[in-house]
Design a protein around this motif. Structure first.
Motif, short mmCIF file in Angstrom:
data_model
loop_
_atom_site.label_atom_id
_atom_site.label_comp_id
_atom_site.label_asym_id
_atom_site.label_seq_id
_atom_site.Cartn_x
_atom_site.Cartn_y
_atom_site.Cartn_z
N PRO A 1 1.01 -1.54 0.12
CA PRO A 1 0.00 -0.05 0.10
C PRO A 1 1.21 1.22 -0.02
CG PRO A 1 -0.85 -1.53 1.99
CD PRO A 1 0.78 -1.99 1.06
N ILE A 2 1.82 1.46 0.99
CA ILE A 2 2.74 2.69 1.03
C ILE A 2 2.99 2.44 -0.79
CG2 ILE A 2 5.16 3.41 1.80
CD1 ILE A 2 4.18 1.85 4.65
N LEU A 3 3.76 1.69 -1.27
CA LEU A 3 4.53 1.36 -2.60
C LEU A 3 3.34 2.27 -3.49
CD1 LEU A 3 6.44 -1.48 -2.57
CD2 LEU A 3 7.30 0.73 -2.85
N GLN A 4 2.25 1.73 -3.06
CA GLN A 4 1.54 1.77 -4.52
C GLN A 4 1.40 3.48 -4.28
OE1 GLN A 4 -2.40 0.34 -4.06
NE2 GLN A 4 -2.77 -0.08 -6.04
N GLU A 5 1.02 3.53 -3.39
CA GLU A 5 0.58 5.38 -2.36
C GLU A 5 1.47 6.33 -3.35
OE1 GLU A 5 -0.68 8.71 0.88
OE2 GLU A 5 -0.78 6.49 1.32
N THR A 6 2.86 5.85 -2.87
CA THR A 6 4.15 6.67 -2.96
C THR A 6 4.52 6.81 -5.06
OG1 THR A 6 4.96 6.17 -1.04
CG2 THR A 6 6.35 6.92 -2.82
N LEU A 7 4.47 5.46 -5.48
CA LEU A 7 4.58 5.65 -7.02
C LEU A 7 3.74 4.88 -7.82
CD1 LEU A 7 7.61 2.35 -5.89
CD2 LEU A 7 7.77 4.59 -6.44
N GLN A 8 2.47 5.07 -7.17
CA GLN A 8 1.33 5.08 -8.22
C GLN A 8 0.95 3.40 -9.49
OE1 GLN A 8 -1.49 7.44 -7.50
NE2 GLN A 8 0.29 8.05 -6.31
N ALA A 9 1.38 4.22 -11.07
CA ALA A 9 1.38 2.77 -11.78
C ALA A 9 2.87 2.38 -11.40
CB ALA A 9 1.64 3.24 -12.80
N TYR A 10 3.76 2.36 -11.20
CA TYR A 10 5.06 3.04 -11.30
C TYR A 10 5.44 1.53 -10.11
CZ TYR A 10 5.36 6.22 -14.64
OH TYR A 10 5.68 7.09 -15.70
N ALA A 11 4.40 1.18 -8.83
CA ALA A 11 4.76 0.22 -8.04
C ALA A 11 5.05 -0.94 -8.64
CB ALA A 11 3.44 0.42 -7.39
N PHE A 12 4.72 -1.14 -9.39
CA PHE A 12 4.63 -3.35 -10.12
C PHE A 12 5.79 -3.21 -10.18
CE2 PHE A 12 0.23 -2.86 -9.67
CZ PHE A 12 -0.19 -3.83 -8.84
N LEU A 13 6.82 -2.23 -10.91
CA LEU A 13 7.94 -2.43 -11.57
C LEU A 13 9.00 -2.48 -10.17
CD1 LEU A 13 8.73 1.29 -13.55
CD2 LEU A 13 8.15 -1.30 -14.68
N VAL A 14 8.67 -2.52 -8.90
CA VAL A 14 9.52 -3.26 -7.54
C VAL A 14 9.55 -5.17 -8.06
CG1 VAL A 14 9.61 -3.59 -5.18
CG2 VAL A 14 9.22 -1.32 -6.93
N PHE A 15 8.11 -5.20 -8.45
CA PHE A 15 8.28 -6.87 -8.46
C PHE A 15 9.14 -6.81 -10.21
CE2 PHE A 15 3.68 -5.93 -6.55
CZ PHE A 15 4.31 -5.82 -5.30
N VAL A 16 8.94 -6.70 -10.56
CA VAL A 16 9.92 -6.69 -12.02
C VAL A 16 10.98 -7.50 -12.15
CG1 VAL A 16 10.26 -5.67 -14.14
CG2 VAL A 16 8.44 -5.46 -13.77
N VAL A 17 11.25 -6.00 -10.71
CA VAL A 17 13.37 -6.13 -10.40
C VAL A 17 13.21 -7.65 -9.94
CG1 VAL A 17 14.82 -5.06 -9.07
CG2 VAL A 17 13.34 -3.77 -10.03
#
Length: 525
Positions: free
Chosen positions: A442-458
């Motif tokens: 939830p923190i990642l989603q609020e901070t990064l918005q649409a880019y939050a899933f790029l963390v999971f890409v890594v």
């Protein structure tokens, strides 16, 4: 010592891949299905069951608070109570995983699965009666208890399935764990529909359902054998192990299977279950342990739980109507189940390593596309449908390999004495990563918005690269062969075939029919 003749050495060889393959027996299928029904299914069910009645449970918390204190819940307190209800499941799972080594040593694999049903039945009782008793504490404690049940189940069931299954179908039978998790998720979604139990007057019955799979396992599993490897190597019960092999394999001559277990035993100086600290200090299993830690971390940190926990929010933001959300979520559970079944059917043909690498790589691709589609979802009316397609593709990619193979690998990469400690380590990593995703996304989603899933890409890319470089293929190999395949990377000398043959010939049956070792073996600890 003279070398034995070729014929005698051939008889001692137990890892010949050309050994005739026996058909799958009803006993083995029953153990796999009912073992998973009372274990993995319950875990999967609890991943999804709290989503549908969330609003009703929050309303119950508020009513109870008003009755006790004469004022409604503040928004902060309501959020805290609900977050505790959801997240304490992972804390219970961690506690369960930490207890696995001790319980399995005392109770065995089958005995631990049977004992674990006590937690499921107790949790069902607490969660069902919480509303009647006007006690939200009962719901919180019930979620903790069912978390303990799941923590034990996700470690003991793969261990049991791996030890009772012939190596040529070990992966397929091991995938019962993943398939029943998916079935549990799907069942929780179906029963949570408004037409069924997803209503204010019926939501407590969603938790009553937990008792059914536990009761079915209690009715069937006592009549199925214990793990023959556990009986022979830890209980020294060769007669019991022989009977168990005969029932699981459906044949009377199981001398080859018994010799394979004896060969593994001869290679270990200490057949007593090792502790986690001993496992971590053992250079012979260093890279196996690192591989399991990374596989389990990627299993959770690849982001699928974020998809499950926040699917409705993602779809809502993607532009779907509120009334359609329960049914769209239902389709995700169906895709997950289908992908897991297909993975179970092909794992012995394709192998563990390709399925894992393909799954994580495909997830990285579809997470990247999902990020693009979410970023531009307001620019085109059809963009939300592409986001939804990516969500389905991520789920299918996960269940094609990463959703089940790490549990199979944990049982395959370690020999008998190290296996319980290895599952404890894997379980701790699994549940801590689960908790971290639920807390941080939830923190990642609020901070990064649409880019939050790029963390999971890594995470997915790094996991794929590691597995490609380090992990050997394990399909159709004995546990001893798999351990030897890590010898080079662990800098452990590989015993020569003549040395292993001499060790085998030095073992002669005693008066009680058990095999005694006349030579001192090199310790692997």
């Amino acid at each position: 010592m003279h070398k034995p003749p070729k014929e005698q050495r051939a008889k001692l060889q137990t890892s010949d891949p050309k050994t005739p393959q026996q058909p799958v027996t009803g006993c083995l299928l029953s153990a796999a299905f009912f073992g998973a029904l009372g274990s993995s299914f319950i875990y999967g069910y609890n991943l999804s069951v709290v989503n549908a009645p969330a609003l009703y449970i929050k309303a119950f918390y508020n009513r109870t608070w008003v009755q006790r204190y004469g004022e409604p819940l503040t928004e902060e307190t309501a959020t805290l109570l609900w977050s505790l209800t959801v997240s304490i499941f992972a804390i219970g799972g961690l506690l369960g995983a930490l207890s696995v080594s001790v319980i399995t040593k005392a109770m065995g694999r089958k005995g631990t699965l049977l004992l674990n049903n006590i937690f499921a039945l107790l949790a069902a009782l607490l969660l069902t009666l919480g509303e009647t008793a006007q006690s939200y504490e009962m719901l919180v404690i019930g979620r903790l208890v069912i978390g303990v049940n799941s923590g034990i189940a996700l470690s003991v069931l793969p261990m049991y399935l791996g030890e009772i299954t012939p190596r040529h179908i070990r992966g397929s039978i091991g995938q019962f764990n993943s398939i029943l998790i998916c079935c549990g998720v799907f069942t929780g979604q179906v029963l949570g529909l408004p037409e069924l139990l997803g209503q204010e007057a019926r939501w407590s019955f969603l938790f009553s359902f937990l008792a059914l799979p536990a009761a079915l396992q209690l009715c069937v599993l006592p009549f199925l054998p214990e793990s023959p490897r556990y009986l022979l190597m830890e209980r020294k019960d060769e007669a019991g192990a022989q009977r168990a092999f005969q029932r699981f394999l459906g044949k009377t001559d199981v001398s080859q299977e018994l010799e394979e277990v004896h060969a593994e035993a001869r290679a270990q100086d200490n057949l007593h279950t090792v502790s986690v600290l001993q496992l971590m200090r053992n250079p012979a299993v260093r890279w196996q342990l690192i591989t399991i830690v990374i596989s389990m971390a990627c299993y959770q940190l690849c982001g699928l739980n974020a998809i499950w926990y926040y699917t409705s929010g993602i779809l809502r933001e993607a532009g779907f109507d509120e009334d359609l959300l329960p049914y769209i979520t239902l389709s995700t559970g169906a895709i997950e189940t289908l992908a897991a079944i297909i993975s179970g059917l092909v794992i012995e043909r394709i192998g563990r390593k390709p399925l894992l690498i393909f799954g994580f790589s495909a997830m990285a691709v579809f997470y990247s596309l999902l990020t693009v589609f979410l970023k531009f979802q307001d620019s085109r009316s059809w963009m939300p449908y592409l986001s939804y397609a990516c969500i389905l593709a991520v789920i299918a990619s996960f269940c094609s390999g990463p959703g089940g193979v790490p549990f199979v690998l944990t049982g395959e990469l370690f020999e008998q004495a190290s296996r319980p400690a290895a599952f404890m380590v894997a379980g701790v990593v699994n549940w801590m990563s689960n908790f971290a995703v639920g807390l941080l996304f939830p923190i990642l989603q609020e901070t990064l918005q649409a880019y939050a899933f790029l963390v999971f890409v890594v995470v997915c890319v790094l996991g794929s690269v590691y597995l490609y470089v380090v992990l050997p293929e394990t399909k159709n190999k004995t546990f001893r062969d798999i351990s030897l395949s890590f010898a080079k990377i662990n800098n452990i000398p590989v015993p020569s075939p003549d040395h292993e043959t001499e060790m085998a010939l030095s073992c002669k049956p005693g008066a009680n029919g058990r095999v005694h070792n006349d030579v001192k073996m090199e310790s692997s600890f």
